[in-house]
Design an enzyme around this catalytic site. Sequence first.
Site, mmCIF file in Angstrom:
data_model
loop_
_atom_site.group_PDB
_atom_site.id
_atom_site.type_symbol
_atom_site.label_atom_id
_atom_site.label_comp_id
_atom_site.label_asym_id
_atom_site.label_seq_id
_atom_site.Cartn_x
_atom_site.Cartn_y
_atom_site.Cartn_z
ATOM 1 N N ASN A 1 32.919 -20.288 -38.656
ATOM 2 C CA ASN A 1 31.763 -21.176 -38.656
ATOM 3 C C ASN A 1 30.571 -20.404 -39.210
ATOM 4 O O ASN A 1 30.416 -19.212 -38.930
ATOM 5 C CB ASN A 1 31.406 -21.636 -37.245
ATOM 6 C CG ASN A 1 32.378 -22.670 -36.710
ATOM 7 O OD1 ASN A 1 33.258 -23.129 -37.419
ATOM 8 N ND2 ASN A 1 32.211 -23.022 -35.447
ATOM 9 N N GLY A 2 29.699 -21.082 -39.947
ATOM 10 C CA GLY A 2 28.495 -20.420 -40.444
ATOM 11 C C GLY A 2 28.455 -20.344 -41.951
ATOM 12 O O GLY A 2 29.264 -20.969 -42.656
ATOM 13 N N GLU B 1 11.163 -41.398 -32.409
ATOM 14 C CA GLU B 1 12.523 -41.282 -31.898
ATOM 15 C C GLU B 1 13.305 -42.574 -32.103
ATOM 16 O O GLU B 1 14.492 -42.558 -32.461
ATOM 17 C CB GLU B 1 12.501 -40.894 -30.417
ATOM 18 C CG GLU B 1 13.869 -40.738 -29.775
ATOM 19 C CD GLU B 1 14.730 -39.649 -30.393
ATOM 20 O OE1 GLU B 1 15.930 -39.592 -30.065
ATOM 21 O OE2 GLU B 1 14.217 -38.849 -31.210
ATOM 22 N N GLU C 1 19.943 -42.883 -38.059
ATOM 23 C CA GLU C 1 21.035 -41.916 -38.052
ATOM 24 C C GLU C 1 22.381 -42.520 -37.692
ATOM 25 O O GLU C 1 23.418 -41.995 -38.102
ATOM 26 C CB GLU C 1 20.709 -40.729 -37.128
ATOM 27 C CG GLU C 1 20.639 -41.038 -35.649
ATOM 28 C CD GLU C 1 20.274 -39.807 -34.818
ATOM 29 O OE1 GLU C 1 20.441 -38.679 -35.313
ATOM 30 O OE2 GLU C 1 19.808 -39.974 -33.686
ATOM 31 N N ARG D 1 31.029 -32.867 -33.650
ATOM 32 C CA ARG D 1 30.210 -31.916 -34.387
ATOM 33 C C ARG D 1 30.153 -32.226 -35.878
ATOM 34 O O ARG D 1 29.329 -31.678 -36.603
ATOM 35 C CB ARG D 1 30.753 -30.494 -34.174
ATOM 36 C CG ARG D 1 30.676 -30.053 -32.721
ATOM 37 C CD ARG D 1 31.471 -28.788 -32.476
ATOM 38 N NE ARG D 1 30.795 -27.611 -32.985
ATOM 39 C CZ ARG D 1 29.962 -26.855 -32.285
ATOM 40 N NH1 ARG D 1 29.663 -27.183 -31.051
ATOM 41 N NH2 ARG D 1 29.412 -25.786 -32.817
ATOM 42 N N HIS E 1 -3.331 -47.377 -44.765
ATOM 43 C CA HIS E 1 -3.484 -46.274 -45.717
ATOM 44 C C HIS E 1 -2.253 -46.137 -46.627
ATOM 45 O O HIS E 1 -2.001 -45.065 -47.168
ATOM 46 C CB HIS E 1 -3.753 -44.968 -44.977
ATOM 47 C CG HIS E 1 -5.058 -44.971 -44.232
ATOM 48 N ND1 HIS E 1 -6.254 -44.661 -44.836
ATOM 49 C CD2 HIS E 1 -5.346 -45.290 -42.948
ATOM 50 C CE1 HIS E 1 -7.235 -44.771 -43.945
ATOM 51 N NE2 HIS E 1 -6.703 -45.143 -42.798
ATOM 52 N N LYS F 1 26.392 -32.332 -34.600
ATOM 53 C CA LYS F 1 25.697 -32.307 -33.319
ATOM 54 C C LYS F 1 24.678 -31.183 -33.247
ATOM 55 O O LYS F 1 23.544 -31.383 -32.845
ATOM 56 C CB LYS F 1 26.713 -32.161 -32.177
ATOM 57 C CG LYS F 1 26.077 -32.169 -30.788
ATOM 58 C CD LYS F 1 25.368 -33.465 -30.506
ATOM 59 C CE LYS F 1 24.757 -33.496 -29.125
ATOM 60 N NZ LYS F 1 23.906 -34.688 -28.924
ATOM 61 N N LYS G 1 16.823 -42.937 -34.219
ATOM 62 C CA LYS G 1 18.053 -43.511 -33.671
ATOM 63 C C LYS G 1 18.588 -44.615 -34.597
ATOM 64 O O LYS G 1 19.797 -44.747 -34.797
ATOM 65 C CB LYS G 1 17.794 -44.090 -32.273
ATOM 66 C CG LYS G 1 17.659 -43.039 -31.205
ATOM 67 C CD LYS G 1 18.963 -42.312 -30.979
ATOM 68 C CE LYS G 1 18.747 -40.911 -30.452
ATOM 69 N NZ LYS G 1 18.274 -39.951 -31.432
ATOM 70 N N CYS H 1 30.821 -26.840 -37.920
ATOM 71 C CA CYS H 1 32.278 -26.784 -37.780
ATOM 72 C C CYS H 1 32.670 -26.505 -36.329
ATOM 73 O O CYS H 1 31.864 -26.083 -35.514
ATOM 74 C CB CYS H 1 32.838 -25.693 -38.679
ATOM 75 S SG CYS H 1 32.243 -25.746 -40.378
ATOM 76 N N TRP I 1 33.164 -28.427 -41.861
ATOM 77 C CA TRP I 1 32.088 -29.183 -42.492
ATOM 78 C C TRP I 1 31.746 -28.444 -43.769
ATOM 79 O O TRP I 1 31.285 -27.316 -43.739
ATOM 80 C CB TRP I 1 30.874 -29.243 -41.556
ATOM 81 C CG TRP I 1 29.722 -30.042 -42.097
ATOM 82 C CD1 TRP I 1 28.667 -29.578 -42.816
ATOM 83 C CD2 TRP I 1 29.511 -31.438 -41.951
ATOM 84 N NE1 TRP I 1 27.809 -30.593 -43.128
ATOM 85 C CE2 TRP I 1 28.300 -31.758 -42.610
ATOM 86 C CE3 TRP I 1 30.228 -32.464 -41.334
ATOM 87 C CZ2 TRP I 1 27.783 -33.047 -42.659
ATOM 88 C CZ3 TRP I 1 29.708 -33.748 -41.375
ATOM 89 C CH2 TRP I 1 28.503 -34.035 -42.033
#
Length: 612
Positions: free
Chosen positions: A102-103, A485, A492, A27, A508, A607, A489, A2, A76
């Site tokens: 927030n949290g 990476e 996401e 965020r 395998h 973020k 990218k 948030c 959020w």
Amino acid sequence: MCGIVGFTGNSQAAPILLDGLSKLEYRGYDSAGIAVRDGEKEIEIVKAKGKLKVLQEMTNDGAAVAGCCGIGHTRWATHGEPSSLNAHPHASDDENVVAVHNGIIENYQELKEKLIKAGYSFKSQTDTEVAVKLIDYYYKKYQLGPVDSIGRAMTRIRGSYALCVMFKDYPQEIYTARKDSPMIIGIADGQTFVASDVPAILKYTRNVYYIGNMEIAKLTKGKVEFFNIDREVIEKEMTEIKWNAEAAEKGGYEHFMLKEIHEQPKVIRDTINSVVKDGQIVLDEFGLTDDEVKELSQIYIVACGSAYHVGVCAQYVIEELTTIPVRVELASEFRYRKMPLNKNSLVIIISQSGETADSRAALTLAKEHGIKTLGIVNVVGSNIARDADNVFYTLAGPEISVATTKAYSTQLIAGYLLAMQFAKVRGEITDERFAELLEEISKLPDKVAKILEDKERIQWFASKFANIRDAFFIGRGIDYAVSLEGSLKMKEISYIHSEAYAAGELKHGPISLIENGTLVISVLTQQDLFEKTVSNMVECKSRGAYIMGLTNYGNYSVEDTADFTAYIPKTDPLFAASLAVVPLQLLGYYVSVAKGLDVDKPRNLAKSVTVE
């Protein structure tokens, strides 16, 4: 995560709050709200589900809500569905206390039951409303004022939080407190700002205070006073943010992500120059002595997401240049492991924000075991930067897009430089080899810039494959680290199912997933492993895959197998990740653009992950 913004001063608060919240949209959030007070009048609360523009329209961009003191929030959802009812700010039953948070409050259900018994009622499903009414409870029970009531509530709350609180009896004042969630306070021209991240207030001031864990602050016009958990006054030093306001703007680019990809040559050069002086790597300010480096018997690299991928790459480089064994651990797993930690170890925590919850917990665990710690972080004054024994600051500047690019690249540089210096101090690298690597690392910014000049080919390829369902990235050694990476990218920001595999693992199990039209992206920058990876490409192609090869200029034989090939300039194999990742960043970006998605704010992501 948030976003929080607060303001008290002589200007109208609502436009400032909405502007600050717009700078924190990256965020991630699902609802937004503001609370504003005009002098002695009642606090006015406006909130709405959805994007910030809904709230802006409701308030005529803030003009319809008068007052020079207020707090704002983008939420959020954690406890309770996204809705205007669950959106912040929340208020006590009589609106004596209004707050944003927030949290996550872990014991909110237990506290809620006690408050219900004390006569409180609850409108929302959130843990935040519990915190607000707990503060109100102590405020009325002891009648000792805001700082006392917030301090008492903090001793009862378990979990993480950053709180901004307004009290009916204290107009023009805002009170803030934090535990494990970031918060900064800025002062300029007789006005005071508070926010959960720098970009929200960078337009107004670069002079900030970092409020510490379990601390409280009282904000008035142009002033701030700090208290510890025992409500004792404490002193703080002001810090100047080196970023300017323009650094947090798009600067003519369509998206922040594209801007940040293009900033990589500069931030790589800045990070190198911050520690390379007159042909030497100067790490004196880290506090890690040569004797300690010589005695190292183990390095643990602990991180999450893209920072973890940096760690995988750094592991290869450190073990190539030194005899120090390296383990790379996901922070969310490391903190729960029962493995013995060698006293002559070093735990390296990598985090762009310096606030990542699992990484902070891993740092705490290492310190509890008496292990030396080093943070690689981008945000000055962040939790990890303050708590680690040593800190290597990457100079990426503000990174706004949720999908990291330039912060990842500067973290790679930090890993290279640490590996080189460790090898030199331990006498495990010749002066000639050290000078050779130092010269080559200095060329990386120009080589990244060269890759960016040819981005149109990647754009064309991305538009061709924007509608695929699956993509696989393969590579060996450092190329495998790059594949991790590149795959992240892709998934996401384009929402395409994507996986990365060490190429030798294909037989395998994963090769059973290959079918006609499956996109396989093969990274081949490590010459010693080149032929083996080409063999894996052939295996995939024989099963109907469409192959993209990513290799160094000169390796044109890749075109015999690959359907499309992208090239990067040659560099030392240890540094190849810094170049190979750039076309993969562009690929993910252009696929997302071709699909018409919100590149900078992908769904369900934030973020900085400051809660578990």
